[in-house]
Design a protein around this motif. Structure first.
Motif, PDB file in Angstrom:
ATOM      1  N   THR A 117       0.836  -1.215   0.000  1.00  0.00           N
ATOM      2  CA  THR A 117       0.000   0.000   0.000  1.00  0.00           C
ATOM      3  C   THR A 117       0.862   1.254   0.000  1.00  0.00           C
ATOM      4  OG1 THR A 117      -0.164  -0.022   2.422  1.00  0.00           O
ATOM      5  CG2 THR A 117      -1.874  -1.183   1.198  1.00  0.00           C
ATOM      6  N   HIS A 168      -6.738   6.755   0.110  1.00  0.00           N
ATOM      7  CA  HIS A 168      -5.767   5.664   0.265  1.00  0.00           C
ATOM      8  C   HIS A 168      -5.105   5.723   1.638  1.00  0.00           C
ATOM      9  CE1 HIS A 168      -3.178   2.464  -1.168  1.00  0.00           C
ATOM     10  NE2 HIS A 168      -2.116   3.139  -0.692  1.00  0.00           N
ATOM     11  N   MET A 172      -5.048   2.873   4.641  1.00  0.00           N
ATOM     12  CA  MET A 172      -3.863   2.408   5.370  1.00  0.00           C
ATOM     13  C   MET A 172      -4.049   2.565   6.876  1.00  0.00           C
ATOM     14  SD  MET A 172      -0.776   3.865   2.950  1.00  0.00           S
ATOM     15  CE  MET A 172       0.488   3.144   3.995  1.00  0.00           C
TER      16      MET A 172
END
Length: 465
Positions: A117, A168, A172
């Motif tokens: 990621t 994003h 995470m």
């Protein structure tokens, strides 16, 4: 029903074993609880570090997003005002962002999924920073940018890119939050398990310790009872010994007079009526006189044996070489024989010199007596030392005895040979044994008929009496 001595001893050994077992189990449980507690504390510490680490990862993700926002603000200010200070601020963020991303990689290097990621995050950050750089380059090339173009660069596509980046980053952070929840649940489960282990372990350890304490208190009570029983027995033995002592002196006094009378009248009868007696009469009178003398000797030996148990032991360091030489000279004089004595250098011992002289006298006199029928008499005394004692050995090559009758050897008035073969009353070895035992030693023998006899006795190297 009263327990037998063997059953009582077995019962005491069993209780002592159970006490030791209980204490051992309690100690083991306490050690186990200490280990579990230490292990739990160590796990709590590790879990705390993991939680702190997770928070650091989340903080670092937010820091990357914040840096990108700072770059946007710097770009917007530069596009609106053309101030170089905004351009410098944007440049500082561009330099700092790779470091922050690398720091995030280091923090998540134990998590392969997060590493993937981060690569995506790196791509989104790079994409957004290139877009920001495009606006700055447009202003530098053209000198001015319209409000519509600024709005498009700041909002529109720029806003969409930032939303992707933010989304994003939130993903995470959600991954880290999930990991944080799992670790918290694991810590809670281990904490509950640890509490249960500690509680149960302490309860069992306390129960075992109380049981062991009860057994110990019971053993102390039994030992006190045994001590009182021993004291009562000792008092009874002392009274019995005094009675025996009184009896011995009474027997000595009461028997000696008639024995002297028997011997005296027998001698007078033999002298006054010798001409009227035939050989058989004189023989019978001789038997009477010899028997009365033997009876007197038995009484003397019995009294000597009785006194040996009451006489205090006055210990000192004894030169056994000098003592053996003195005793051997007296033995040779008494037996009217001049015999060689094979003797090694004898170590000194601690004991009562007078009592040890009696032991050596009995053993050496026996060696001479029981080897007297050999053509060549061999009498030897040696010694060997151990850590705490010296063992002395008196050996002769006399008639010996059968080891099957060994249990009679040290008994009072017990003889393994007839008086016709070898004279004596059978008290000497009993006296020797009593003396050696009172010195804290031991005496034993080994023999082979018509070959040898060895008497061994041990004495302490240091004072013990």
């Amino acid at each position: 029903m009263e327990m037998s001595e063997d059953s009582r001893s077995e019962h005491m050994i069993k209780k002592e074993w159970l006490t030791k077992l209980g204490l051992g189990l309690a100690l083991f449980l306490l050690v186990l609880i200490s280990f579990v507690t230490f292990n739990s504390v160590d796990q709590f510490e590790n879990s705390s570090k993991l939680v702190d680490h997770t928070h650091l990862v989340i903080k670092q993700i937010n820091q990357v997003v914040t840096n990108v926002k700072d770059a946007e603000s710097a770009q917007r200010g530069y596009l609106i005002t053309s101030e170089e200070s905004f351009l410098q601020a944007h440049h500082d963020v561009v330099v700092e962002l790779p470091r922050e991303l690398n720091k995030l990689r280091d923090l998540t290097k134990d998590n392969p999924e997060q590493q993937k990621t981060i690569n995506t995050l790196d791509e989104l950050v790079d994409k957004r920073m290139k877009a920001l750089r495009l606006g700055i380059d447009m202003l530098a090339d053209r000198g001015a940018i319209s409000n519509a173009e600024i709005t498009d660069l700041v909002g529109g596509s720029g806003k969409m890119a930032m939303l992707q980046l933010r989304g994003h980053a939130d993903y995470m952070i959600a991954v880290e939050d999930k990991l944080l929840d799992e670790r918290a649940q694991l810590v809670e489960a281990k904490a509950s398990s640890t509490k249960l282990w500690i509680l149960l372990g302490n309860l069992v350890a306390i129960a075992l310790l109380l049981s062991a304490l009860w057994l110990i208190m019971l053993e102390i009570k039994h030992r006190k009872d045994a001590q009182r029983s021993i004291e009562r027995t000792a008092a009874q033995l002392e009274l019995t010994n005094k009675e025996l002592e009184s009896f011995s002196y009474s027997v000595s006094h009461d028997l000696r007079s008639p024995l002297r009378a028997i011997d005296g009248y027998s001698r007078m009868f033999e002298e006054d009526f010798a001409d009227r007696l035939d050989d058989e009469g004189r023989r019978l009178l001789s038997v009477i006189r010899v028997s009365s003398k033997k009876m007197g000797q038995l009484i003397d030996d019995l009294l000597a044996f009785s006194r040996m148990g009451r006489k205090p032991v006055d210990t000192a360091k004894v030169d056994m070489n000098v003592l053996v030489d003195e005793v051997w000279s007296e033995v040779c004089t008494s037996s009217r024989m001049s015999l060689p004595l094979k003797k090694t250098n004898l170590p000194a011992a601690w004991g009562d010199r007078a009592l040890l002289r009696q032991v050596l006298m009995n053993l050496l006199a026996n060696a001479v007596k029981y080897s007297s029928k050999k053509s060549e008499q061999l009498i030897e005394i040696t010694a060997k030392q151990s850590e705490h004692e010296v063992v002395y050995s008196v050996r002769d090559n006399g008639v010996g005895f059968d080891m099957r009758f060994y249990n009679k050897l040290f008994g009072v008035f017990q003889r393994l040979h007839t008086e016709h073969e070898f004279p004596g009353t059978g008290v000497g070895l009993a006296i020797a044994q009593r003396v050696i035992v009172r010195h804290g030693g031991r005496i034993w023998a080994e023999s082979k008929p018509d070959e040898y006899t060895i008497f061994n006795f041990s004495l302490p190297k240091e004072a013990t009496v």
